[in-house]
Design a protein around this motif. Structure first.
Motif: not given
Length: 277
Positions: A179-204
């Motif tokens: 459970e503590d392994a870092a995600p791989d490229r195929s891992t599904l994750c949740i993000s927000c529209t600021h990142v996905v659509d707006g191009g903001d950087s991931v900070m959290v």
């Protein structure tokens, strides 16, 4: 049933995520030690009698609007002896013209604070289908509200995580993945529209509750399960956009989060348990 979801970035449809979950027996019967269970209870795939208690198995559907389908809970209801007998009479016949009957949920569902005890309405169907279970319109529990209005894609994945089915569907044969392994490229994750659509950087980055959640750090969206600003996508889309995620992201245990103040900066890790009921 097998469902699919559409990645918010690549637009690809992915099959294989489960859209149903069933219980072999009512919770109280399943809790009886196996060697003794068949001595004190009589049961089939659809009927169960335990002393003077009677149960029938049915289907409780929760709409999945984003997928155009339903999540089906194959659960048991405790009913009066008269309702049990009436169901037996219609077991090989069409009972769809019968009135609604009453019962009580007999299984506790992962992902919900408590589904016991919950009054339900029971609708008999034809001989090829199990009865349909519906929670009361007056029931204000999360399960009842979701049965009436549907669950979001984010909420759906929370349910899969609660069922310990999410990783099994995403990584066949790797049920025991750390459970503590870092995600791989195929891992599904949740993000927000600021990142996905707006191009903001991931900070959290958060694993509060288990899912990988990568956010911009803004405070103008709630990040609740019904937040329309949330999106599901593959980890690789975020890494390709910001390679520093691959180099700097810590391997987070469940119920920990990490944040940074600048892109490429050091991550600060902290305990962040999911306190939602």
């Amino acid at each position: 049933m097998s469902g699919h979801f559409v990645c918010a970035t690549c637009g690809q449809s992915h099959d294989g995520l489960p859209t149903d979950w069933g219980y072999k027996l009512p919770d109280d019967v399943w809790a009886i030690p196996a060697p003794r269970r068949e001595e004190v209870a009589r049961f089939t795939d659809d009927l169960c009698q335990y002393g003077d208690r009677y149960f029938i198995r049915g289907l409780l559907l929760v709409p999945l609007p984003d997928m155009g389908s339903d999540f089906g809970w194959g659960v048991w209801a405790e009913v009066d002896a008269a309702v049990f007998q009436r169901y037996v009479e219609f077991y090989d016949a069409d009972g769809s013209s019968e009135p609604l009957y009453s019962g009580m949920m007999a299984n506790s569902l992962p992902g919900y604070v408590s589904s016991l005890p919950a009054p339900i309405d029971i609708r008999f169907l034809d001989a090829t289908q199990r009865p349909l279970f519906s929670l009361s319109e007056r029931d204000r529990s999360t399960l009842a509200i979701e049965q009436r209005t549907g669950m979001s894609s984010v909420r759906y994945h929370q349910i899969l995580d609660a069922l310990q089915a999410y990783e099994a569907a995403s990584h066949p044969g790797q049920q025991e993945e750390r459970e503590d392994a870092a995600p791989d490229r195929s891992t599904l994750c949740i993000s927000c529209t600021h990142v996905v659509d707006g191009g903001d950087s991931v900070m959290v980055v958060s694993r509060s509750g288990g899912d990988w959640v990568l956010l911009c750090g803004h405070t103008d969206h709630s990040h609740d399960e019904d937040d329309e600003t949330l999106r599901i996508l593959h980890w690789r889309h975020l890494v390709d956009r910001d390679p520093s995620l691959k180099d700097m992201i810590p391997a987070l245990e469940v119920d920990y989060s990490a944040e940074r103040t600048v892109v490429g900066g050091e991550w600060r890790k902290f305990f962040d348990p999911d306190t939602d009921d």
